[in-house]
Design a protein around this motif. Structure first.
Motif, PDB file in Angstrom:
ATOM      1  N   ILE A  71      54.045  72.732  80.941  1.00 26.21           N
ATOM      2  CA  ILE A  71      55.176  72.417  81.842  1.00 26.21           C
ATOM      3  C   ILE A  71      55.761  71.052  81.495  1.00 26.21           C
ATOM      4  N   GLY A  72      54.879  70.074  81.293  1.00 25.23           N
ATOM      5  CA  GLY A  72      55.377  68.719  81.036  1.00 25.23           C
ATOM      6  C   GLY A  72      56.164  68.602  79.747  1.00 25.23           C
TER       7      GLY A  72
ATOM      8  N   LEU B  77      70.899  72.545  82.922  1.00 24.78           N
ATOM      9  CA  LEU B  77      71.000  73.378  84.131  1.00 24.78           C
ATOM     10  C   LEU B  77      70.393  74.756  83.894  1.00 24.78           C
ATOM     11  N   VAL B  78      70.690  75.385  82.760  1.00 17.06           N
ATOM     12  CA  VAL B  78      70.134  76.709  82.453  1.00 17.06           C
ATOM     13  C   VAL B  78      68.615  76.644  82.343  1.00 17.06           C
ATOM     14  N   LEU B  79      68.097  75.619  81.650  1.00 19.43           N
ATOM     15  CA  LEU B  79      66.655  75.462  81.508  1.00 19.43           C
ATOM     16  C   LEU B  79      65.980  75.264  82.858  1.00 19.43           C
TER      17      LEU B  79
ATOM     18  N   LEU C 123      65.822  78.608  84.829  1.00 13.69           N
ATOM     19  CA  LEU C 123      64.839  79.550  84.289  1.00 13.69           C
ATOM     20  C   LEU C 123      63.402  79.078  84.505  1.00 13.69           C
ATOM     21  N   ALA C 124      63.142  77.803  84.197  1.00 10.46           N
ATOM     22  CA  ALA C 124      61.764  77.308  84.198  1.00 10.46           C
ATOM     23  C   ALA C 124      61.302  76.776  85.542  1.00 10.46           C
ATOM     24  N   ALA C 125      62.167  76.091  86.265  1.00  4.96           N
ATOM     25  CA  ALA C 125      61.749  75.415  87.496  1.00  4.96           C
ATOM     26  C   ALA C 125      62.225  76.107  88.761  1.00  4.96           C
ATOM     27  N   ASP C 126      63.101  77.095  88.647  1.00  5.45           N
ATOM     28  CA  ASP C 126      63.559  77.848  89.817  1.00  5.45           C
ATOM     29  C   ASP C 126      63.042  79.289  89.790  1.00  5.45           C
ATOM     30  N   LEU C 127      63.325  79.995  88.705  1.00  2.00           N
ATOM     31  CA  LEU C 127      63.000  81.424  88.644  1.00  2.00           C
ATOM     32  C   LEU C 127      61.489  81.674  88.585  1.00  2.00           C
TER      33      LEU C 127
ATOM     34  N   ILE D 205      56.960  72.567  92.360  1.00  2.26           N
ATOM     35  CA  ILE D 205      57.780  72.769  91.163  1.00  2.26           C
ATOM     36  C   ILE D 205      59.149  73.331  91.554  1.00  2.26           C
ATOM     37  N   LEU D 206      59.164  74.244  92.522  1.00  3.43           N
ATOM     38  CA  LEU D 206      60.439  74.827  92.959  1.00  3.43           C
ATOM     39  C   LEU D 206      61.333  73.777  93.599  1.00  3.43           C
ATOM     40  N   LEU D 207      60.765  72.907  94.420  1.00  2.00           N
ATOM     41  CA  LEU D 207      61.571  71.848  95.037  1.00  2.00           C
ATOM     42  C   LEU D 207      62.164  70.927  93.978  1.00  2.00           C
TER      43      LEU D 207
END
Length: 520
Positions: A420-421, A447-449, A452-456, A487-489
């Motif tokens: 993740i880091g 924004l796309v990254l 995908l990684a931190a929202d989805l 992570i989502l926040l």
């Protein structure tokens, strides 16, 4: 630049050096002497001051007989003088009418750029035919003493009138009814491809409607716009228009005339000046009256509005909205055209609803998000945020090897944290660094990254659609949920910030797009 030869596409007919006789008076495009142009050097300013004292004392005496003529015009008296010359009232004996004659000063005659500006005024004003614009009758640009002959307005200019007439007795309807012909004249000039760029009270000439009236009300006069010496032709090449210069009077200058980050100088600069003049007519004193250049620049760099709200409590909300839509700091927040401003002023006088009404917090948020410096500020914050998160991830993976996480596979912890880091936080910080150096596409990539990684991914984990390292959280399932909520926040906050950055970039492209159309 003194002595610069004309460009190959210039159709000027000036002599190489034009030294007028000392017996010939000099004139100006009615530049206000109290606000000399910003492009004058210290030495030139001192020369202007000396010439002001000389011609001011000269104007108080009667001209000798041999000094009474400029071209075919017979000089009567001096009616104005400024940084570039003097304006004379004269008589045209051929048609038996009063005219205003302008002649450049000696230092203007030996400076190509300043002399070109004088010619620009004649050629620009000559193409305009509107009752709200002072017409040009004739011009002589090739002789030893160039001059411009225009209609003579019998009254004072608006700046002189305002100095002796306080605003307490002026109603809002009277102010709007007076200024409407000037706004219509500016709309006409824009339709002819002319942007004035120096609209101010000293460039509004007053003509008495009734000679018997005492002249104490704005309604006693018909206003007419003059002085197109700083005007920009929208169909002229950018280099020949001197658009990069800081031109105008600071009190009425739009932010883009002082800071290029607010976009190119175009029609909306005139809208700002009209709003500033409307503000002054209502309040009774000029906006920014006590501010220096440094004060104005500092204010434009801050989050504050370009001009404060109207202090008069009796101003109707519709008129406040009109003024606010004219003097907004961001050109995108102003009226799209002067025609729209004309329509709203007419609607206000008719008691109808105007097209601009402030909707509160949403408009405030949009103005906050539109600031030109917002993408850079967001990038600095996001870089720091992601580096801190990356350090925390790596530290957590190291702690797992010290048996602080009992019953948890250290390799699994390290794999998750480091992945993740490095794959998200470090890449996002790098993209923000690229955006700081002008790569706008990097904001879209970040924004796309983030989505995908931190929202989805956290949403899929929290909803049970997918598992991440199930063995790691076998004994501590609640920690799995807590970790992914954090992570989502983080992802949602960065999604919001990168969206704001994209919106600010879009608003900036609109400002630059308007400037590109102006330069074509």
């Amino acid at each position: 630049m003194a002595g610069r030869p004309p460009s190959h596409n210039s159709k000027r007919i000036f002599p190489a050096v034009a030294n007028p006789s000392p017996e010939q008076p000099d004139s100006d495009s009615r530049e206000d002497a109290r606000n000399p142009p910003a492009d004058l050097s210290l030495a030139e300013r001192r020369l202007v001051a000396r010439l002001d004292r000389l011609w001011r004392s000269e104007s108080e005496t009667t001209l000798s007989e041999e000094r009474r003529s400029i071209g075919p015009y017979q000089i009567i008296r001096t009616v104005g003088h400024g940084a570039f010359g003097v304006v004379f009232q004269a008589i045209d004996p051929r048609l038996n009418r009063d005219v205003a004659v302008k002649v450049p000063r000696p230092e203007v005659l030996v400076c190509y750029e300043k002399l070109q500006r004088f010619a620009d005024e004649a050629q620009t004003a000559a193409r305009l035919d509107h009752p709200g614009i002072v017409p040009v009758y004739a011009a002589e640009l090739a002789g030893p003493t160039p001059y411009i002959a225009s209609a003579f307005c019998s009254g004072p200019d608006l700046a002189a009138w305002l100095e002796t007439h306080p605003a307490a007795n002026r109603s809002c309807e009277e102010v709007v009814r007076f200024l409407l012909p000037i706004v219509q004249a500016v709309a006409y000039a824009h339709s002819q491809g002319v942007v004035h760029r120096d609209i101010k009270p000293s460039n509004i000439m007053l003509t008495a409607l009734d000679p018997a009236a005492n002249g104490d009300r704005l309604g006693d006069y018909a206003p007419r716009l003059t002085d197109f010496g700083l005007a920009k032709l929208t169909d002229a090449p950018l280099a020949s228009s001197r658009s990069s210069w800081i031109l105008g009077t600071p009190t009425y200058m739009a932010p883009e005339q002082l800071l290029p980050q607010w976009g190119a100088v175009g029609e909306k600069a005139d809208i700002f000046a009209l709003g500033a003049m409307l503000w002054e007519l209502i309040v009774g004193e000029p906006p920014r009256a006590d501010q220096t250049y440094s004060d104005i620049i500092a204010q434009l760099l801050s989050e504050a509005e370009a001009l404060p709200p109207l202090p008069r409590a009796d101003v109707p909300q519709d008129l406040r909205s009109i003024v606010h839509a004219c003097v907004a700091k961001d050109p995108n927040e102003r009226y799209r055209s002067v025609d729209r401003l004309v329509q709203d002023l007419e609607a206000f006088l008719a008691g109808e609803r105007v097209s601009v009404r402030r909707s509160g917090w949403f408009d405030a948020f949009r103005r906050w998000a539109s600031q030109p410096r917002r993408p850079q500020q967001i990038c600095f914050f996001a870089i720091a945020q992601n580096l801190v998160m990356m350090i925390w991830m790596i530290a957590a993976s190291l702690l797992s090897w010290t048996s602080l996480y009992h019953g948890v596979d250290p390799a699994a912890v390290s794999l998750q944290m480091v992945s993740i880091g490095l794959s998200y936080n470090l890449v996002t910080a790098f993209l923000c660094w690229l955006r700081l150096y002008g790569h706008k596409w990097a904001t879209t990539a970040a924004l796309v990254l983030t989505i995908l990684a931190a929202d989805l991914v956290p949403i899929l984990v929290l909803t049970g659609v997918m598992d991440t390292f199930p063995d790691m959280y076998r004994d501590l399932p609640y920690f799995n949920a807590t970790n992914h909520v954090l992570i989502l926040l983080l992802g949602l906050s960065q999604t919001f910030l990168f969206s704001v950055s994209l919106f600010a970039d879009y608003q900036q492209s609109r400002r630059e797009g308007a400037g590109s159309k102006l330069a074509q």
